[in-house]
Enzyme design. Structure first.
Site, mmCIF file in Angstrom:
data_model
loop_
_atom_site.group_PDB
_atom_site.id
_atom_site.type_symbol
_atom_site.label_atom_id
_atom_site.label_comp_id
_atom_site.label_asym_id
_atom_site.label_seq_id
_atom_site.Cartn_x
_atom_site.Cartn_y
_atom_site.Cartn_z
ATOM 1 N N ASP A 63 -27.102 -1.447 4.316
ATOM 2 C CA ASP A 63 -27.714 -2.611 4.952
ATOM 3 C C ASP A 63 -28.613 -3.351 3.960
ATOM 4 O O ASP A 63 -28.977 -2.825 2.913
ATOM 5 C CB ASP A 63 -28.531 -2.149 6.164
ATOM 6 C CG ASP A 63 -28.715 -3.231 7.203
ATOM 7 O OD1 ASP A 63 -28.317 -4.387 6.951
ATOM 8 O OD2 ASP A 63 -29.261 -2.924 8.281
ATOM 9 N N ASP A 75 -26.303 -9.881 12.007
ATOM 10 C CA ASP A 75 -27.015 -9.875 13.285
ATOM 11 C C ASP A 75 -26.639 -11.085 14.139
ATOM 12 O O ASP A 75 -27.143 -12.196 13.937
ATOM 13 C CB ASP A 75 -28.521 -9.867 13.037
ATOM 14 C CG ASP A 75 -28.975 -8.622 12.295
ATOM 15 O OD1 ASP A 75 -28.159 -7.688 12.184
ATOM 16 O OD2 ASP A 75 -30.118 -8.590 11.836
ATOM 17 N N GLU A 86 -30.466 -8.567 0.695
ATOM 18 C CA GLU A 86 -30.548 -10.028 0.561
ATOM 19 C C GLU A 86 -31.924 -10.488 0.081
ATOM 20 O O GLU A 86 -32.036 -11.463 -0.652
ATOM 21 C CB GLU A 86 -30.260 -10.723 1.902
ATOM 22 C CG GLU A 86 -28.949 -10.339 2.539
ATOM 23 C CD GLU A 86 -29.108 -9.199 3.536
ATOM 24 O OE1 GLU A 86 -28.108 -8.824 4.161
ATOM 25 O OE2 GLU A 86 -30.246 -8.680 3.676
#
Length: 778
Positions: A434, A502, A437
């Site tokens: 995950d 998401d 970024e």
């Protein structure tokens, strides 16, 4: 970023200098070097006090030419750089010819021609056989720019307060559409959009993207790869309506033109340039079940989830422990929460031995919280990114006092792999990588002194996922490694797979996700998934069930939420009817299981071709159908199946079928395209149509889970065949075991490789024994 105020004025605060002609052309080893002054040179005096842009045009390999525009060549060439030609660079045969139309460089099927008049700036890119013009760098299309603007060139003595940009503009033809640029959730056709390639954690309902890929595909049979891992700004028909403008901060801008002429050929060549997708194992195509994110769970919860799924005839191939397998404030320290999971190794072993799941995945990220066991050691050893004053770079966003693993440090990579190996020792088979970024660019020093923080921002995800993927390969085998990654840049397709980030629990978010998956598929990524039911919020039963149908027809399928569980009985108070969430999930999971002989064979082809399995944009299969380039609510699974998700509670759906005969998978009803159709569906079906001329191999109806003997008790379904059609049959390890072929007499040859009670259905598939289908044509 826009540099002009309309066509006639320069934007306020900008100084822009365009290449106005080609003063000299010099032949190089593989191409041409153009000296391009930013004014027309009429006399010797015009050569003084003028800037020049050097444009290097090189043949790369068949059908690929690079174009690099440079202002000041003395600027340092800092890293990181994309890892190009990872499996080796093909041979190139550069040909240079001169004629009345100008000087031409030819690289296989692609040519670049420089206009013969040195005062006319035009570089035309065409199919080498002159069958089609692709694009051009026309008048005022290559430039350098400064901001803030100035009148006295002497101010460039000190550039620290001045930003310098390079920009190019390639022409757009009438009706041309542009696609790709990573996982973008807005309109499928990017013409008219301003796009910034800068990885960000922005959800699926904005112009930000987790996966920014500096490659776009044109409907005219070419693609463009921008060889810049840092921030790239594009104005796709949004500054000049007939041009794609690309700009970067710096002294150089390089991009590659890739000629197909088909979009599949463009993607194939792009795969040569940046790398092909890795092969993923068959078990990864089954259903993944997650604990969800902030929900409360422990060993008992996990067991109850998996036992409940088994009771409801829902096979789970992979169980995923999300963030709270570790204690709060300690992510990522790679240590199971001993209060919730006192003996994780034994628990995982019991889960696998009982058959409740085949594999286990855990969540990690590259951020190391100060309270966790890993931080002090990593900081002491210099494994974390530092500030310019020597401190460890930390902030409190996401995790208190978190640092960032410095993957430019080989010793840090080795340490990180050691942490992963401890998870593998416990029984973990796959990793959800995950984040990646939010990579800082200010007050940052990397271990690699040649690493430019701005270029590292997007590229960090490549290094992060590469380290984890290769650790999995080393432990489990080259073709057994699976990631579940959120961030990506060009080249990250080599480390599959990714999911869409998401999204909200709404039909609009499901449509956003489909657009994101389609765009990523046209950026060289073969595999993609999504949070079924939506990540944020509490999906009402109808949305959950519609999302289940779409999600089980993605290449990979995962149930995952944020603050609520995604096991079906929590969605609708355990409705046990045929239209309830549990039965709906069971039916779609079992359908994907039956499709595995087809899906896995298509996946292996996608690895070779760099073409997506699913979501596959319709234009890849029907490139000559203009409508196909605008279809962003439906997709193909492989090259034979058309899928139209349903976004309405009523079950109504409108979809398009290209030219040919299409057979409903559920009813064997045949429709003829091209045309638009409307239907109304219950929750057990959606528009799933099989292309004519298909030999579709379905696995046993009794199989559960993605891994089984695909040749045993198979059903060979024929759809509008006329003879000569084939289907390749592979086993669950990817080994080819035979070719099924329809003879001129309509009979199937090659069936000796089939086992058990196999059958052939000559007009679609055998629908006897299926649950009743509620499909109404409107």
């Amino acid at each position: 970023m826009k540099f002009r105020d309309g066509m006639w004025l320069v934007a306020e605060g900008m100084k822009v200098e365009y290449a106005e002609g080609v003063h000299e052309i010099t032949e190089t080893e593989r191409g041409l070097s153009l000296l391009c002054p930013t004014t027309r040179i009429r006399s010797r005096g015009d050569t003084l006090n003028r800037s020049c842009i050097t444009i290097d045009i090189q043949a790369e390999f068949d059908g690929v030419i690079s174009v690099e525009a440079t202002h000041w060549g003395g600027a340092r060439r800092l890293g990181p750089n994309f890892d190009l030609y990872p499996t080796g660079k093909p041979a190139v045969d550069a040909k240079i010819t001169r004629g009345p139309k100008g000087t031409t460089l030819t690289s296989g099927s692609l040519s670049a021609t420089i206009h013969p008049d040195q005062h006319t700036f035009n570089i035309s890119l065409d199919a080498a056989d002159n069958s089609k013009h692709l694009t051009s760098l026309a008048s005022r299309s290559v430039a350098l720019a400064y901001t803030p603007a100035f009148n006295n060139e002497l101010v460039t003595e000190d550039m620290r307060a001045i930003k310098h940009y390079m920009l190019t503009q390639s022409t757009l033809s009438v009706g041309e559409s542009v696609h790709g640029l990573g996982e973008r959730f807005g309109a499928f056709n990017k013409v008219g959009q301003s796009v910034q390639l800068w990885n960000a954690d922005g959800g699926t309902s904005s112009d930000q993207a987790y996966k920014n890929v500096s490659f776009w595909l044109s409907s005219r049979g070419y693609g463009v790869f921008i060889d810049h891992p840092g921030k790239v700004d594009l104005e796709v028909g949004s500054e000049r309506s007939c041009r794609v403008q690309t700009s970067v901060e710096g002294q150089r801008l390089k991009w590659f033109v890739i000629h197909g002429p088909t979009p599949k050929e463009v993607l194939y060549k792009y795969g040569i340039l940046t790398g092909r997708p890795g092969t993923v194992p068959s078990w990864s195509f089954g259903l993944w079940l997650s604990t969800s994110f902030t929900t409360n769970y422990d060993e008992q919860t996990v067991n109850s989830f998996l036992e409940g799924m088994r009771e409801r005839d829902i096979a789970v191939d992979v169980f995923h422990y999300d963030c709270f397998w570790m204690k709060a404030f300690r992510w990522t320290d790679f240590v199971f929460d001993s209060d919730k999971f006192p003996d994780p190794k034994a628990q995982i072993a019991r889960l696998k031995a009982s058959g409740l799941c085949k594999k286990v995945c855990v969540w990690i990220n590259p951020y190391i919280a100060e309270a966790g066991e890993a931080f002090a050691y990593a900081a002491e050893k210099g494994y974390l990114v530092k500030r310019k004053n020597g401190d460890v770079w930390q902030w409190d966003v996401w995790q208190a006092g978190m640092g960032l693993v410095d993957f430019t440090n080989p010793e840090a990579c080795e340490w990180y792999v050691g942490c992963l190996n401890k998870l593998f020792d416990v029984g973990v088979d796959a990793i959800k990588t995950d984040f990646g970024e939010r990579i800082p660019t200010k007050d940052v020093v990397w271990f690699d002194a040649q690493a430019d923080p701005e270029r590292m921002h997007n590229f960090y995800t490549f290094l992060y996922n590469k380290v984890v993927y290769e650790a999995l390969q080393k432990r489990y085998g080259e073709n057994e490694a699976v990631l579940y990654a959120r961030s990506a840049c060009a080249g990250t397709q080599r480390f599959p797979l990714t999911w869409g980030g998401d999204c909200e629990s709404t039909p609009e978010a499901m449509a956003e996700s489909v657009r994101g998956g389609l765009s990523l598929g046209l950026s060289g990524f073969a595999f993609w998934s999504v949070d079924i039911g939506g990540f944020e919020g509490y999906p009402p039963p109808w949305i959950y069930k519609r999302w289940v149908a779409m999600g089980l027809l993605c290449s990979h399928s995962r149930l995952h939420g944020s603050g609520s569980y995604r096991v079906p009985w929590t969605i609708d108070e355990d409705d046990k009817t045929e239209e309830g969430c549990s039965r709906t999930l069971s039916k779609w999971t079992n359908l994907k299981t039956r499709l595995m002989p087809y899906l896995y064979q298509q996946a292996l082809e996608s690895v070779e071709s760099s073409v997506p399995v699913s979501l596959r944009a319709v234009c890849l299969e029907f490139l000559d159908d203009p409508t196909s380039w605008y279809l962003d609510r439906q997709f193909m699974v492989g090259d034979k199946l058309m899928v139209a998700p349903i976004y309405e509670e009523s079950g109504e759906v409108e979809f398009y079928l290209p030219k040919g005969k299409w057979t409903s998978f559920f009813t064997n009803e045949v429709k003829s395209g091209p045309g638009w159709f409307k239907e109304r569906h219950g929750f057990g079906t959606l528009p799933l149509y099989v292309r004519e001329g298909t030999v579709l191999v379905l696995g046993s109806k009794e199989a559960r889970g993605a891994v089984y003997d695909y040749a045993r008790d198979a059903e060979i379904c024929l759809y509008q065949v006329s003879g000569g059609e084939t289907a390749k049959l592979v086993d669950n390890q990817g080994k080819e075991i035979g070719i099924l072929e329809v003879g001129a007499d309509g009979k199937v040859k090659g069936t000796e490789v089939l086992k058990g009670e196999w059958s052939v259905s000559e007009s679609g598939r055998d629908v006897d024994g299926d649950a009743p289908s509620s499909i109404e044509s409107l």
